[in-house]
Design a protein around this motif. Sequence first.
Motif, PDB file in Angstrom:
ATOM      1  N   VAL A  34       2.746   3.299  -0.080  1.00 32.31           N
ATOM      2  CA  VAL A  34       3.535   2.135  -0.518  1.00 32.31           C
ATOM      3  C   VAL A  34       3.092   1.670  -1.907  1.00 32.31           C
ATOM      4  O   VAL A  34       3.902   1.241  -2.721  1.00 32.31           O
ATOM      5  CB  VAL A  34       3.380   0.961   0.491  1.00 32.31           C
ATOM      6  CG1 VAL A  34       4.242  -0.227   0.079  1.00 32.31           C
ATOM      7  CG2 VAL A  34       3.732   1.417   1.901  1.00 32.31           C
ATOM      8  N   VAL A  35       1.802   1.783  -2.164  1.00 29.95           N
ATOM      9  CA  VAL A  35       1.218   1.254  -3.403  1.00 29.95           C
ATOM     10  C   VAL A  35       0.453   2.378  -4.104  1.00 29.95           C
ATOM     11  O   VAL A  35      -0.768   2.467  -3.984  1.00 29.95           O
ATOM     12  CB  VAL A  35       0.235   0.093  -3.082  1.00 29.95           C
ATOM     13  CG1 VAL A  35      -0.127  -0.659  -4.348  1.00 29.95           C
ATOM     14  CG2 VAL A  35       0.821  -0.850  -2.051  1.00 29.95           C
ATOM     15  N   PRO A  36       1.138   3.239  -4.855  1.00 28.12           N
ATOM     16  CA  PRO A  36       0.446   4.413  -5.400  1.00 28.12           C
ATOM     17  C   PRO A  36      -0.574   4.101  -6.492  1.00 28.12           C
ATOM     18  O   PRO A  36      -1.592   4.797  -6.600  1.00 28.12           O
ATOM     19  CB  PRO A  36       1.585   5.275  -5.958  1.00 28.12           C
ATOM     20  CG  PRO A  36       2.760   4.366  -6.115  1.00 28.12           C
ATOM     21  CD  PRO A  36       2.595   3.289  -5.093  1.00 28.12           C
ATOM     22  N   ASP A  37      -0.348   3.061  -7.289  1.00 28.86           N
ATOM     23  CA  ASP A  37      -1.133   2.890  -8.513  1.00 28.86           C
ATOM     24  C   ASP A  37      -2.199   1.801  -8.468  1.00 28.86           C
ATOM     25  O   ASP A  37      -3.080   1.765  -9.318  1.00 28.86           O
ATOM     26  CB  ASP A  37      -0.183   2.590  -9.689  1.00 28.86           C
ATOM     27  CG  ASP A  37       0.795   3.738  -9.925  1.00 28.86           C
ATOM     28  OD1 ASP A  37       0.389   4.900  -9.746  1.00 28.86           O
ATOM     29  OD2 ASP A  37       1.970   3.457 -10.253  1.00 28.86           O
ATOM     30  N   HIS A  38      -2.104   0.897  -7.524  1.00 30.59           N
ATOM     31  CA  HIS A  38      -3.028  -0.252  -7.505  1.00 30.59           C
ATOM     32  C   HIS A  38      -4.414   0.143  -6.992  1.00 30.59           C
ATOM     33  O   HIS A  38      -4.572   1.063  -6.200  1.00 30.59           O
ATOM     34  CB  HIS A  38      -2.482  -1.354  -6.590  1.00 30.59           C
ATOM     35  CG  HIS A  38      -1.299  -2.081  -7.144  1.00 30.59           C
ATOM     36  ND1 HIS A  38      -0.096  -1.464  -7.391  1.00 30.59           N
ATOM     37  CD2 HIS A  38      -1.126  -3.396  -7.490  1.00 30.59           C
ATOM     38  CE1 HIS A  38       0.769  -2.366  -7.862  1.00 30.59           C
ATOM     39  NE2 HIS A  38       0.164  -3.529  -7.935  1.00 30.59           N
ATOM     40  N   PHE A  39      -5.394  -0.603  -7.460  1.00 26.51           N
ATOM     41  CA  PHE A  39      -6.732  -0.496  -6.874  1.00 26.51           C
ATOM     42  C   PHE A  39      -6.753  -1.164  -5.501  1.00 26.51           C
ATOM     43  O   PHE A  39      -6.035  -2.146  -5.264  1.00 26.51           O
ATOM     44  CB  PHE A  39      -7.766  -1.187  -7.772  1.00 26.51           C
ATOM     45  CG  PHE A  39      -8.488  -0.248  -8.692  1.00 26.51           C
ATOM     46  CD1 PHE A  39      -9.718   0.270  -8.323  1.00 26.51           C
ATOM     47  CD2 PHE A  39      -7.922   0.144  -9.900  1.00 26.51           C
ATOM     48  CE1 PHE A  39     -10.393   1.150  -9.159  1.00 26.51           C
ATOM     49  CE2 PHE A  39      -8.583   1.021 -10.747  1.00 26.51           C
ATOM     50  CZ  PHE A  39      -9.826   1.534 -10.374  1.00 26.51           C
TER      51      PHE A  39
END
Lengths: 271, 271
Positions: free
Chosen positions: B199-204
């Motif tokens: 769902v959140v590929p780029d976030h830390f």
Amino acid sequence: MTKAELFSQIKKKSSFLCVGLDADINKIPKHLLKEKDPIFSFCKEIIEETADFAVAYKPNIAFFEALGTEGWETLQKVLELIPKEIFTIADAKRGDIGNTSKLYAKAFFEKMDFDSVTVAPYMGVDSVTPFLEFDEKWVILLALTSNAGSMDFQLIKDEQGKPLYQTVLEKSQSWGSDENMMYVVGATRGELIGEVRKVVPDHFFLVPGVGAQGGSLSEVAKYGMNSTCGLLVNSSRGIIYASEGTDFAKVARKESEKLQIEMKDLLEKYL
Amino acid sequence: MTKAELFSQIKKKSSFLCVGLDADINKIPKHLLKEKDPIFSFCKEIIEETADFAVAYKPNIAFFEALGTEGWETLQKVLELIPKEIFTIADAKRGDIGNTSKLYAKAFFEKMDFDSVTVAPYMGVDSVTPFLEFDEKWVILLALTSNAGSMDFQLIKDEQGKPLYQTVLEKSQSWGSDENMMYVVGATRGELIGEVRKVVPDHFFLVPGVGAQGGSLSEVAKYGMNSTCGLLVNSSRGIIYASEGTDFAKVARKESEKLQIEMKDLLEKYL
């Protein structure tokens, strides 16, 4: 404080008014800025003038925390000013895993002597129950808040069509009782307070959103009142910032008295 | 701190370790109790010995708040000890209506100089966005926590079968970006980290629950790592309380180095 003691205050004062101490250094009357501790002076005058009509005070912890260590000292001093028979709410919206919530509870219930603290439910049972282990202390759990963002998650319906806030109400009832748990239920949706009251007949609600945020006191009473009143209706800005002049405390007195008179009628009508 | 600066630290140290400063007066080595400020002395030694292996420190705010005003002074001093190139997280789980969240943001980002603060999502968009208005400061939003109570609400499925934590991830992505928002994603469910990563590929992600709470570091890396690492894995008790003796800081150094060596291998494998 026990539920019986709180209800006794409500009957004695014919009021279910909570005064929110959102003491903002940028909003308090300018003449106070020359005082040694302007926030303390502001809260002191507000409390002195409104104590006849209020059954609860709710310092908004962020406003003190934003001032650093001095702010925490001010908060402690403000808390000590509040007459013992008046219910105190640390509006802190805390909540963390068990051992951490226990420390927050100690901060507000032992280090300071608040009667209650507002708690966020997202992390579930073990983030809330540590606050319930203190005698005559209360959790006020966020259920349905009065801000725009409350629509983002609180109203999401589950597979059975039940909104999240209702699941929060249902599950959390087994964590405590109506003797140590209340719920935050926003006033901006009168009819929803009735829905909440059906799920939670006996608990007190802390109701923000009356006044500046547009909620109606008579709607809140109509849908929310129960046999022990069951309501603490908060007003912050409408009372504490009703005047920017040197008369701010006297005007706050008048505004709180206006609400108390309205509350007296509602108590006579519905109690 | 920018995302590029954080990733640069991760590469330089071959580590994505966050050391949790859950500095509990009842758990720190007894010989420190004779110091003027035992918590400060404890944190100072821990930071000095682990800074070579950590890219982030996460003071647990409750542990300082529980000590009253002195605790806030200690927190400020501890924060100043942390080398500037290391990312700092105020683990505070704050969140309130807009004007109040803004004050919490000021407390942690201006009054103190934390890089980030953990925020609870229950109150929705206007409780989170005030924290996003500060340059190079971060919100770390609770999504899927590692405690038992996370099951109570975070996994509730909506009418489309989507769990609440996923709705939190999806909605909140439009509030900020992967340059100013991270998510708390617990390590106790390895395969769920993979679901979150989709769902959140780029976030830390800030990942608690490795070590004492039973999560596996290799599973976290396998399911959670992305092209900029995308992980800050927290360890608190496993490092800071690894020894109760006068050698506690040296043992903390060894424990953090052990994790860093494991992390180096995982970075080489997946990055």
